[in-house]
Every structure is written in C-alpha cells, then in structure tokens.
Enzyme design. Structure first.
Site, PDB file in Angstrom:
ATOM      1  CG  ASP A 198     -43.349  92.173   3.479  1.00  0.00           C
ATOM      2  OD1 ASP A 198     -42.924  92.143   2.315  1.00  0.00           O
ATOM      3  OD2 ASP A 198     -44.047  91.271   3.962  1.00  0.00           O
ATOM      4  CG  ASN A 257     -45.940  81.477  10.196  1.00  0.00           C
ATOM      5  OD1 ASN A 257     -46.331  82.021   9.155  1.00  0.00           O
ATOM      6  ND2 ASN A 257     -45.089  82.068  11.023  1.00  0.00           N
ATOM      7  CG  HIS A 289     -46.180  85.076   7.550  1.00  0.00           C
ATOM      8  ND1 HIS A 289     -44.904  84.681   7.908  1.00  0.00           N
ATOM      9  CD2 HIS A 289     -46.140  85.171   6.199  1.00  0.00           C
ATOM     10  CE1 HIS A 289     -44.151  84.544   6.827  1.00  0.00           C
ATOM     11  NE2 HIS A 289     -44.886  84.837   5.767  1.00  0.00           N
ATOM     12  CD  GLU A 294     -43.859  85.802  11.185  1.00  0.00           C
ATOM     13  OE1 GLU A 294     -44.693  84.954  10.797  1.00  0.00           O
ATOM     14  OE2 GLU A 294     -42.681  85.805  10.783  1.00  0.00           O
TER      15      GLU A 294
HETATM   16  C1  F6R Z   1     -43.617  88.743   1.098  1.00  0.00           C
HETATM   17  C2  F6R Z   1     -44.517  88.511   2.234  1.00  0.00           C
HETATM   18  C3  F6R Z   1     -44.687  87.148   2.807  1.00  0.00           C
HETATM   19  C4  F6R Z   1     -44.689  86.034   1.764  1.00  0.00           C
HETATM   20  C5  F6R Z   1     -44.804  84.677   2.426  1.00  0.00           C
HETATM   21  C6  F6R Z   1     -44.730  83.548   1.425  1.00  0.00           C
HETATM   22  O1  F6R Z   1     -43.640  90.091   0.697  1.00  0.00           O
HETATM   23  O2  F6R Z   1     -45.092  89.419   2.726  1.00  0.00           O
HETATM   24  O3  F6R Z   1     -45.889  87.101   3.518  1.00  0.00           O
HETATM   25  O4  F6R Z   1     -45.737  86.243   0.863  1.00  0.00           O
HETATM   26  O5  F6R Z   1     -43.791  84.519   3.371  1.00  0.00           O
HETATM   27  O6  F6R Z   1     -43.461  83.525   0.852  1.00  0.00           O
HETATM   28  P1  F6R Z   1     -43.147  82.544  -0.356  1.00  0.00           P
HETATM   29  O7  F6R Z   1     -43.964  83.010  -1.519  1.00  0.00           O
HETATM   30  O8  F6R Z   1     -41.673  82.731  -0.617  1.00  0.00           O
HETATM   31  O9  F6R Z   1     -43.502  81.186   0.085  1.00  0.00           O
END
Ligand code: F6R
Length: 254
Positions: A75, A144, A146, A151
């Site tokens: 992303d 959450n 995702h 989401e």
């Molecule tokens: C990042 C992504 C998100 C993160 C997730 C966890 O490219 O796609 O799904 O992997 O938000 O983020 P952290 O590792 O910062 O807790």
C-alpha cells in the site's frame, strides 16, 4: 519456540520482536536462496523494520543478491508524494532498498499522487499478474485486524483500490506524525483477494497491542469483521508472533 504443526495457518510464537525479525528474515532468505528471481511482497510500518535490518545484514554477510528479485508493496498513502518522508516509498528506500542491490525497475509501490486512483489500482493488479504473482508476501496486522489497508468490512473479493482509513488506524498511525491531523486519511491498498493469491504468506505481529487482533484472526468467525481471519483459508500461511502478541491465545501456539 512453540510451534503448531497443523497445515495452515502455521503458528509460531517466539520470545520477542528480535527473534521474530531473525526468523522472518531467514524465511525470506530461504525463498531467495531457492529462487533468485523471486517476487517478494512487502509491508511497511514498525513491525517489519527489524526484519529489514536482518535482511540487510544477510545481504552483506552471505552476499545474497536482490539483483533479480522483484518486490511489490501492499500500500501507499493517498495524496502523499513518493519523495515525502512520510510516504511508504520513502520508508522502503530508507529501511531496505538503499542498502541492497535491488534494481529500481523491479520495485513496485502504488503511486499515491495519481489523479486517477481507479486506473492506478487496475494497473497495479495487472503489473502483479504480469510478473507472475507473489511468491512470498510479508505482511503486518493492524490492531483492528486489517491486512494491507483492508479495514474491517473489506470483502474477501476486494482488489487494489482507494480506501478510507478507519479512525483506529489513523490514531495508531499518528505515532509516526507530529500531529494526528497530519495523518493521511486515505490509501491505495491491494485487496484481500490480491493478498490471498500470494503463494506463501508470512504475517508478523509483535507487541501486546496486537494480541486482540491475533486472537480474532485465529479464533473469531472468518469474515470481514477481522480481515486477517481470511488468512485461515490460505493454503500456506504462517502467523509468526512474539509472546506479547500471543497473550490472548497462548494455546493456539502450543
Ligand atoms: C503497512 C500495512 C499495514 C501495517 C499494519 C501494522 O504496509 O499494510 O497493514 O502492516 O498497520 O502496522 P505496524 O507494523 O506499524 O503496527
């Protein structure tokens, strides 16, 4: 190390995030060793940060080349230019790409400043198909549940698209910004269907704030309430977590 031997998801719990980083980097290195033309899916955020450090060390110590490897990121924030220090493009260069011999033409991230996100999304899917799909996708998980920025509420059939970030995600991501108001509210993310087509998936989770999401992903009904729960339907997925992230479902990892 506690290890569950059921086919998928494989569940591995290690002591802390350092051990998770070492183990995950070895799994990725094994993929590169088996196939130097591998297509590796990547994530940003705080979780894979240490894994990238280990991969850089391995690149140097074992002379593991990324010259023929292609990478695809999950992303990119929408409205954030690739050169902006908050972009995921910038993150990937600072955390990994600048320290390995990957070729710029083999790096794929969504263009966060496109004026036509629908065309960008369609093109991103086509590029993934054209390079033969993803051999191994390293992913994180949101508090959450995702995956990518799919989401809660995202469909199993979802594909690359522009999405609104949830309030939880905006609050979680505000730790990387001076003020919460600066946190982007939209992103271009690959879909759940896109992730599920990877031949192998490696999900990392470290820290107590991921324990509810990990428990939901493994034990709540499979569905859009917890997008990571769809990974239970993948034939070759590993949940690699530390003890803090496994806190609410220790028995799953024993
Ligand atoms: C990042 C992504 C998100 C993160 C997730 C966890 O490219 O796609 O799904 O992997 O938000 O983020 P952290 O590792 O910062 O807790």
């Amino acid at each position: 190390m506690a290890k569950n031997t059921s086919k998928s998801p494989q569940k591995i719990c290690l002591k802390n995030k350092i051990e998770v980083a070492k183990f995950s980097s070895e799994m990725i290195d094994q993929q590169l060793f088996m196939n130097k033309n591998s297509v590796i899916g990547l994530a940003t955020g705080s979780t894979p940060h240490q894994t990238y450090r280990e991969l850089i060390k391995i690149h140097v110590s074992r002379q593991r080349s990324w010259a023929q490897v292609k990478t695809v990121n999950l992303d990119e924030y929408y409205g954030v230019h690739r050169n902006n220090t908050q972009s995921y493009n910038y993150y990937m260069h600072m955390q990994l790409f600048n320290y390995i011999d990957i070729r710029k033409c083999n790096i794929l991230l969504p263009n966060g400043t496109t004026s036509d996100p629908i065309a960008e999304a369609k093109n991103y899917e086509k590029k993934i198909t054209d390079i033969g799909g993803i051999d191994l996708w390293l992913i994180g998980i949101g508090s959450n549940g995702h995956i990518g920025f799919n989401e809660p509420g995202s469909s199993r059939k979802s594909r690359t698209r522009l999405v609104n970030l949830s309030d939880t995600t905006i609050t979680d991501n505000s730790r990387f910004f001076d003020k919460e108001i600066d946190v982007p509210t939209q992103a271009i993310t690959v879909g759940i269907a896109t992730i599920m087509e990877a031949r192998k998936i490696l999900l990392l989770a470290t820290g107590k704030n991921k324990s509810r999401a990990i428990n939901a992903a493994l034990n709540e009904p499979i569905g859009p309430n917890c997008p990571a729960s769809f990974l239970r339907q993948h034939p070759d997925c590993t949940f690699l977590v530390d003890e803090a992230a496994a806190e609410l479902c220790k028995s799953d990892f024993s």
